[in-house]
Design a protein around this motif. Structure first.
Motif, PDB file in Angstrom:
ATOM      1  N   GLN A 432      25.356   7.294  22.130  1.00  0.00           N
ATOM      2  CA  GLN A 432      26.711   7.775  21.835  1.00  0.00           C
ATOM      3  C   GLN A 432      27.265   8.582  23.001  1.00  0.00           C
ATOM      4  OE1 GLN A 432      26.951  10.319  18.408  1.00  0.00           O
ATOM      5  NE2 GLN A 432      29.131  10.748  18.691  1.00  0.00           N
ATOM      6  N   PHE A 433      26.427   9.444  23.584  1.00  0.00           N
ATOM      7  CA  PHE A 433      26.878  10.243  24.722  1.00  0.00           C
ATOM      8  C   PHE A 433      27.275   9.363  25.895  1.00  0.00           C
ATOM      9  CE2 PHE A 433      25.147  11.623  28.872  1.00  0.00           C
ATOM     10  CZ  PHE A 433      26.213  12.420  29.247  1.00  0.00           C
ATOM     11  N   LEU A 434      26.432   8.391  26.264  1.00  0.00           N
ATOM     12  CA  LEU A 434      26.737   7.543  27.411  1.00  0.00           C
ATOM     13  C   LEU A 434      28.009   6.740  27.183  1.00  0.00           C
ATOM     14  CD1 LEU A 434      23.117   6.331  28.239  1.00  0.00           C
ATOM     15  CD2 LEU A 434      24.521   7.864  29.620  1.00  0.00           C
ATOM     16  N   GLN A 435      28.194   6.254  25.959  1.00  0.00           N
ATOM     17  CA  GLN A 435      29.424   5.527  25.655  1.00  0.00           C
ATOM     18  C   GLN A 435      30.636   6.447  25.740  1.00  0.00           C
ATOM     19  OE1 GLN A 435      28.199   4.032  21.771  1.00  0.00           O
ATOM     20  NE2 GLN A 435      27.950   1.959  22.601  1.00  0.00           N
ATOM     21  N   GLU A 436      30.505   7.649  25.216  1.00  0.00           N
ATOM     22  CA  GLU A 436      31.612   8.611  25.275  1.00  0.00           C
ATOM     23  C   GLU A 436      31.929   8.981  26.717  1.00  0.00           C
ATOM     24  OE1 GLU A 436      32.629  13.208  23.926  1.00  0.00           O
ATOM     25  OE2 GLU A 436      30.931  12.169  23.008  1.00  0.00           O
ATOM     26  N   MET A 437      30.893   9.223  27.508  1.00  0.00           N
ATOM     27  CA  MET A 437      31.116   9.588  28.902  1.00  0.00           C
ATOM     28  C   MET A 437      31.842   8.470  29.640  1.00  0.00           C
ATOM     29  SD  MET A 437      29.943   8.961  32.235  1.00  0.00           S
ATOM     30  CE  MET A 437      28.329   8.206  32.000  1.00  0.00           C
ATOM     31  N   ASN A 438      31.341   7.247  29.515  1.00  0.00           N
ATOM     32  CA  ASN A 438      31.957   6.132  30.239  1.00  0.00           C
ATOM     33  C   ASN A 438      33.374   5.860  29.768  1.00  0.00           C
ATOM     34  OD1 ASN A 438      30.043   5.151  32.208  1.00  0.00           O
ATOM     35  ND2 ASN A 438      28.727   4.558  30.513  1.00  0.00           N
ATOM     36  N   ALA A 439      33.581   5.868  28.458  1.00  0.00           N
ATOM     37  CA  ALA A 439      34.924   5.603  27.948  1.00  0.00           C
ATOM     38  C   ALA A 439      35.913   6.672  28.401  1.00  0.00           C
ATOM     39  CB  ALA A 439      34.884   5.520  26.419  1.00  0.00           C
ATOM     40  N   THR A 440      35.482   7.923  28.384  1.00  0.00           N
ATOM     41  CA  THR A 440      36.373   9.024  28.769  1.00  0.00           C
ATOM     42  C   THR A 440      36.679   8.978  30.258  1.00  0.00           C
ATOM     43  OG1 THR A 440      35.406  10.375  27.007  1.00  0.00           O
ATOM     44  CG2 THR A 440      36.710  11.511  28.672  1.00  0.00           C
ATOM     45  N   VAL A 441      35.661   8.729  31.072  1.00  0.00           N
ATOM     46  CA  VAL A 441      35.861   8.651  32.519  1.00  0.00           C
ATOM     47  C   VAL A 441      36.847   7.552  32.872  1.00  0.00           C
ATOM     48  CG1 VAL A 441      34.714   7.902  34.649  1.00  0.00           C
ATOM     49  CG2 VAL A 441      33.710   9.728  33.270  1.00  0.00           C
ATOM     50  N   HIS A 442      36.659   6.383  32.274  1.00  0.00           N
ATOM     51  CA  HIS A 442      37.513   5.255  32.652  1.00  0.00           C
ATOM     52  C   HIS A 442      38.904   5.356  32.030  1.00  0.00           C
ATOM     53  CE1 HIS A 442      33.463   3.344  33.537  1.00  0.00           C
ATOM     54  NE2 HIS A 442      34.097   3.360  34.689  1.00  0.00           N
ATOM     55  N   LYS A 443      39.027   6.122  30.970  1.00  0.00           N
ATOM     56  CA  LYS A 443      40.352   6.376  30.401  1.00  0.00           C
ATOM     57  C   LYS A 443      41.156   7.296  31.293  1.00  0.00           C
ATOM     58  CE  LYS A 443      40.711   9.691  27.499  1.00  0.00           C
ATOM     59  NZ  LYS A 443      40.555  10.601  26.337  1.00  0.00           N
ATOM     60  N   THR A 444      40.506   8.260  31.876  1.00  0.00           N
ATOM     61  CA  THR A 444      41.222   9.310  32.614  1.00  0.00           C
ATOM     62  C   THR A 444      41.296   9.077  34.115  1.00  0.00           C
ATOM     63  OG1 THR A 444      39.166  10.603  32.721  1.00  0.00           O
ATOM     64  CG2 THR A 444      40.661  11.075  30.907  1.00  0.00           C
ATOM     65  N   HIS A 445      40.410   8.225  34.678  1.00  0.00           N
ATOM     66  CA  HIS A 445      40.375   8.021  36.125  1.00  0.00           C
ATOM     67  C   HIS A 445      40.219   6.531  36.426  1.00  0.00           C
ATOM     68  CE1 HIS A 445      39.427  12.313  35.820  1.00  0.00           C
ATOM     69  NE2 HIS A 445      39.927  12.414  37.039  1.00  0.00           N
ATOM     70  N   ARG A 446      41.329   5.865  36.551  1.00  0.00           N
ATOM     71  CA  ARG A 446      41.299   4.430  36.824  1.00  0.00           C
ATOM     72  C   ARG A 446      40.683   4.161  38.189  1.00  0.00           C
ATOM     73  NH1 ARG A 446      46.971   2.006  36.738  1.00  0.00           N
ATOM     74  NH2 ARG A 446      45.762   0.185  37.396  1.00  0.00           N
ATOM     75  N   GLY A 447      39.870   3.118  38.238  1.00  0.00           N
ATOM     76  CA  GLY A 447      39.338   2.667  39.511  1.00  0.00           C
ATOM     77  C   GLY A 447      38.054   3.321  39.957  1.00  0.00           C
ATOM     78  N   VAL A 448      37.512   4.270  39.184  1.00  0.00           N
ATOM     79  CA  VAL A 448      36.242   4.882  39.574  1.00  0.00           C
ATOM     80  C   VAL A 448      35.092   4.064  39.009  1.00  0.00           C
ATOM     81  CG1 VAL A 448      37.292   7.164  39.668  1.00  0.00           C
ATOM     82  CG2 VAL A 448      36.101   6.437  37.582  1.00  0.00           C
ATOM     83  N   LEU A 449      33.904   4.337  39.502  1.00  0.00           N
ATOM     84  CA  LEU A 449      32.710   3.590  39.116  1.00  0.00           C
ATOM     85  C   LEU A 449      31.715   4.496  38.404  1.00  0.00           C
ATOM     86  CD1 LEU A 449      32.141   1.695  42.468  1.00  0.00           C
ATOM     87  CD2 LEU A 449      32.789   0.610  40.313  1.00  0.00           C
ATOM     88  N   THR A 450      31.063   3.948  37.387  1.00  0.00           N
ATOM     89  CA  THR A 450      29.860   4.571  36.843  1.00  0.00           C
ATOM     90  C   THR A 450      28.743   3.539  36.939  1.00  0.00           C
ATOM     91  OG1 THR A 450      30.433   3.918  34.564  1.00  0.00           O
ATOM     92  CG2 THR A 450      31.098   6.126  35.305  1.00  0.00           C
ATOM     93  N   ILE A 451      27.594   3.988  37.430  1.00  0.00           N
ATOM     94  CA  ILE A 451      26.493   3.095  37.787  1.00  0.00           C
ATOM     95  C   ILE A 451      25.224   3.601  37.119  1.00  0.00           C
ATOM     96  CG2 ILE A 451      25.157   2.143  39.699  1.00  0.00           C
ATOM     97  CD1 ILE A 451      27.664   2.905  41.471  1.00  0.00           C
ATOM     98  N   ALA A 452      24.521   2.732  36.446  1.00  0.00           N
ATOM     99  CA  ALA A 452      23.315   3.124  35.710  1.00  0.00           C
ATOM    100  C   ALA A 452      22.061   2.767  36.491  1.00  0.00           C
ATOM    101  CB  ALA A 452      23.279   2.435  34.351  1.00  0.00           C
ATOM    102  N   GLU A 453      21.181   3.767  36.658  1.00  0.00           N
ATOM    103  CA  GLU A 453      19.820   3.469  37.081  1.00  0.00           C
ATOM    104  C   GLU A 453      19.023   3.261  35.793  1.00  0.00           C
ATOM    105  OE1 GLU A 453      15.716   5.143  38.896  1.00  0.00           O
ATOM    106  OE2 GLU A 453      17.081   6.361  37.741  1.00  0.00           O
ATOM    107  N   GLU A 454      18.876   2.014  35.418  1.00  0.00           N
ATOM    108  CA  GLU A 454      18.256   1.687  34.133  1.00  0.00           C
ATOM    109  C   GLU A 454      17.249   0.573  34.382  1.00  0.00           C
ATOM    110  OE1 GLU A 454      16.953   0.724  30.589  1.00  0.00           O
ATOM    111  OE2 GLU A 454      18.237  -0.831  31.446  1.00  0.00           O
ATOM    112  N   SER A 455      15.995   0.820  34.042  1.00  0.00           N
ATOM    113  CA  SER A 455      14.909  -0.044  34.501  1.00  0.00           C
ATOM    114  C   SER A 455      14.383  -0.980  33.429  1.00  0.00           C
ATOM    115  CB  SER A 455      13.759   0.830  35.010  1.00  0.00           C
ATOM    116  OG  SER A 455      13.356   1.762  34.008  1.00  0.00           O
ATOM    117  N   THR A 456      15.038  -1.072  32.264  1.00  0.00           N
ATOM    118  CA  THR A 456      14.543  -1.920  31.190  1.00  0.00           C
ATOM    119  C   THR A 456      15.552  -3.038  30.911  1.00  0.00           C
ATOM    120  OG1 THR A 456      15.582  -0.792  29.296  1.00  0.00           O
ATOM    121  CG2 THR A 456      13.570   0.194  30.205  1.00  0.00           C
TER     122      THR A 456
END
Length: 723
Positions: A432-456
């Protein structure tokens, strides 16, 4: 009226032990009746205090415990204190306890709900004005504290001078202190219900002292950004269909001794010279232990003072933008260190961390884990992500250790973790936190990137949140990295038995949108450098790295190299020394300098050829032309651009040259050689290759056309279709 100047023994005890929830109810100006008011102040060590207004000066009466009081006319509400100290020193100050709260009820409501997207503007230390009085407003979330005070040089670090008031159910404590501003060092003194005093750095501090000092610093930015054009262009950019070649940097060791100001010229020039599109900083938030490389954060809102001030970091980022380089910053919301001065057990109890050690500790790392189910904690982290985009104009956040957040049993044995409400291992609150963070970031700052270091193989890491995904733009392809390095570490004579490792990535290449990372993690903790991973003598090591990097640049996915890898640093990286730039000179230097030149050329070719980046995330962008020749360690494939461009990439990962190798291709006519890793300019064998080869209408390997090429041992070539 003298009875009104005194306070009860109970209130006096709480006040003098810094455990009063409302010191403003005792100190400051209070109405007695229509004609009279009482003013009280506590000035530790004062000999004499008087109340001064425009037309009078009223001596205050000492009532014990350094508390002074005076009954005044009810119309006297605009005043200062005149204070005489031991030794003849005199000072004048406004009354810190004569101001309304600096935080509105609406702000407190948003904090309670965990929805305050600009949290840094209401918590922490904020230089400001109350009317015409200049000072600093302090606020901190500490709901379990018995009392909180601001301490610093301005009060001799005595918690009795500036106790804060509690703002009710919000858990926030607040105080405006007149006369202090930017540059002052401070902490919050927390008094716990079990009788302890703990001095804590401000979780919302925007600046910190340089380690090993741990104080927070009142900060005020005066920086004027010059990157409006960059930000406007970024907002319209389609990153997925654009080239992205990232240079990962640890700012303290790229060249030791350089500050943010130095790096704004030297590092920026180098990244531009090398042709990268982006730079990625290992974490720059404040951290107590340099050996953590920034991955154990103590000050999430404070850029580390090791290399300069926050405004100097702003200038560094601005300098990159001026040269059309994007800036990504490593961000660490998964865990934080246990240092006594920082977030851990902040108000005497588990606050930012989950109270149950089975969810609240990452014992392998010796750290605490955030309580993602608590709204205020999620708010702290979501607002922090927004803070870096808003206040530092970063273009992306690379989120560290996402897998450790997603799985409740991550690196835990049986009995060391708690299942979720459905009995499963998934951390639903972290999702829930990761979804909230990504949705909020992309709502408020168009054109920025969020990148996951996720190994599974967690599904939907880069799927939109409204489709049930986590909402990241890109994911590090750790499987590709592991398989590729495993393959290249084998002696060429054995690679035929590992051929599936180098081809398997295309089975899942379009399950997510990927970055191909050769990161810092691959050159530390005894793993050696990429150079030492290559088998053979120095010539073969250099040839192996040239082939490896060419393979990465041709493979679907964005690109990332860690500092030093571009020239094949021989020794394993250490944060305690500069990169081994001397590798590029001396008797062995020709191989390293040739490799560095090749990476620069690859970056240029990559940016200039649409087929290498426009269709990274769709099967239409790739087609095997040779995937099954394990015997000869040969691979070839075609990359297709969304504008019709086509590039044939050929690779010989074996020790034997193939001078007449036949390949099927999708188009007839001329194919021009635009890159050869074996070229003499890169210190390769300098085999003479035809600049153009022709494909004829001869069926081969399922294609209607075919051509014959020379693929030297341990090399890669790119051919662009020109007819």
């Amino acid at each position: 009226m003298s009875e009104h100047i005194h306070i009860s023994d109970h209130d006096r005890h709480l006040l003098t032990t810094c455990r009063h929830f409302n010191p403003h109810g005792l100190l400051g100006w209070h109405l007695i009746d229509e004609r009279n008011a009482v003013i009280r102040t506590r000035q530790l060590g004062a000999e004499r205090v008087s109340v001064k207004s425009a037309d009078r000066n009223i001596e205050m009466t000492p009532i014990g415990d350094d508390i002074f009081a005076a009954v005044v006319d009810s119309t006297l509400s605009d005043y200062t204190f005149e204070i005489d100290w031991h030794g003849g020193h005199h000072s004048s100050t406004a009354d810190a306890y004569h101001f309304l709260p600096s935080i509105s009820e609406f702000d407190l409501h948003l904090i309670r709900e965990g929805r305050h997207e600009r949290l840094w503007e209401v918590l922490g230390a904020r230089p400001s004005h109350m009317g015409d009085v200049a000072g600093t407003a302090f606020a901190v979330w500490a709901p379990n504290a018995a009392g909180v005070a601001v301490v610093g040089d301005f009060c001799g670090w005595n918690p009795n001078q500036y106790p804060m008031r509690s703002l009710g159910a919000s858990g926030v404590w607040e105080l405006f202190i007149p006369g202090i501003g930017a540059g002052e060092v401070y902490k919050f003194c927390i008094h716990t219900h079990d009788g302890r005093r703990i001095d804590k750095a401000d979780p919302m501090a925007r600046q910190s002292e340089a380690p090993p000092a741990t104080g927070s610093v009142i900060a005020q930015s005066n920086y004027e950004w010059q990157d409006d054009a960059w930000l406007q262009a970024r907002a319209e950019k389609n990153h997925i269909e654009s080239p992205m070649s990232v240079y990962e940097v640890h700012l303290g060791s790229w060249r030791q001794g350089l500050s943010y100001a130095d790096l704004a010229s030297e590092l920026v020039d180098y990244v531009v010279e090398m042709g990268y599109t982006h730079v990625e900083f290992l974490p720059v938030a404040e951290h107590p232990f340099g050996g953590s490389w920034g991955y154990q954060v103590s000050g999430y809102y404070a850029p580390t003072a090791r290399w300069g001030s926050p405004d100097e970091l702003r200038k560094l980022i601005d300098a990159f933008h001026a040269r059309n380089i994007g800036v990504i910053v490593d961000w660490v919301p998964a865990h934080f260190p246990k240092d006594d001065f920082a977030l851990g057990r902040f108000d005497g109890q588990a606050l930012y961390e989950h109270p149950d050690w089975r969810r609240g500790e990452q014992r392998d790392w010796g750290t605490y884990v955030f309580d993602f189910g608590r709204p205020e904690v999620r708010n702290f982290l979501v607002a922090n992500a927004l803070y870096w985009f808003e206040e530092f104009h970063v273009d992306g956040l690379r989120v560290d250790a996402v897998a450790s957040m997603l799985y409740l049993d991550y690196s835990r044995d049986e009995g060391e973790w708690l299942p979720n409400i459905h009995g499963g291992r998934e951390n639903l609150e972290a999702v829930q936190f990761l979804q909230e963070m990504n949705a909020t970031v992309h709502k408020t700052h168009r054109g920025v990137l969020t990148i996951a270091e996720e190994s599974t193989s967690w599904p939907g890491v880069t799927a939109p949140t409204d489709h049930g995904g986590l909402g990241f733009n890109l994911k590090w392809n750790m499987g590709w990295m592991n398989d590729t390095l495993e393959y290249f570490s084998e002696d060429p004579i054995n690679r035929m038995y590992h051929h599936h490792e180098i081809t398997f990535s295309l089975v899942y290449a379009y399950s997510e949108r990927f970055i191909l990372p050769f990161s810092h993690d691959e050159v530390v903790h005894g793993k050696g450098s990429l150079w030492t991973k290559m088998p053979g003598d120095v010539w073969n090591k250099a040839a192996g790295l040239r082939a490896l990097y060419a393979y990465m640049y041709a493979h679907p996915g964005k690109k990332l190299l860690f500092q030093g890898q571009e020239f094949g640093q021989v020794l394993e990286w250490s944060e305690g020394r500069s990169l081994d730039w001397d590798d590029c000179v001396g008797w062995e230097g020709e191989y390293h300098e040739g490799l560095r030149l090749m990476v620069s050329d690859l970056n240029r070719l990559y940016r200039e050829n649409s087929s290498l980046f426009t269709q990274d995330d769709v099967p239409e962008g790739f087609g095997w032309t040779k995937a099954d020749d394990a015997q000869n360690n040969i691979l070839s494939f075609v990359r297709y651009g969304n504008d019709g461009e086509r590039i044939l990439a050929t690779f010989n990962f074996g020790g034997t040259s193939q001078p007449n190798y036949k390949l099927g291709v999708p188009n007839g006519g001329r194919w021009e050689c635009i890159f050869n890793s074996d070229a003499g300019v890169y210190q390769g064998a300098d085999n003479c290759l035809e600049s153009t080869v022709t494909a004829w209408d001869t069926d081969w390997d399922g294609y209607s056309h075919s051509l014959t090429v020379h693929i030297p041992a341990m090399s890669a070539q790119f051919y662009r279709w020109v007819d």
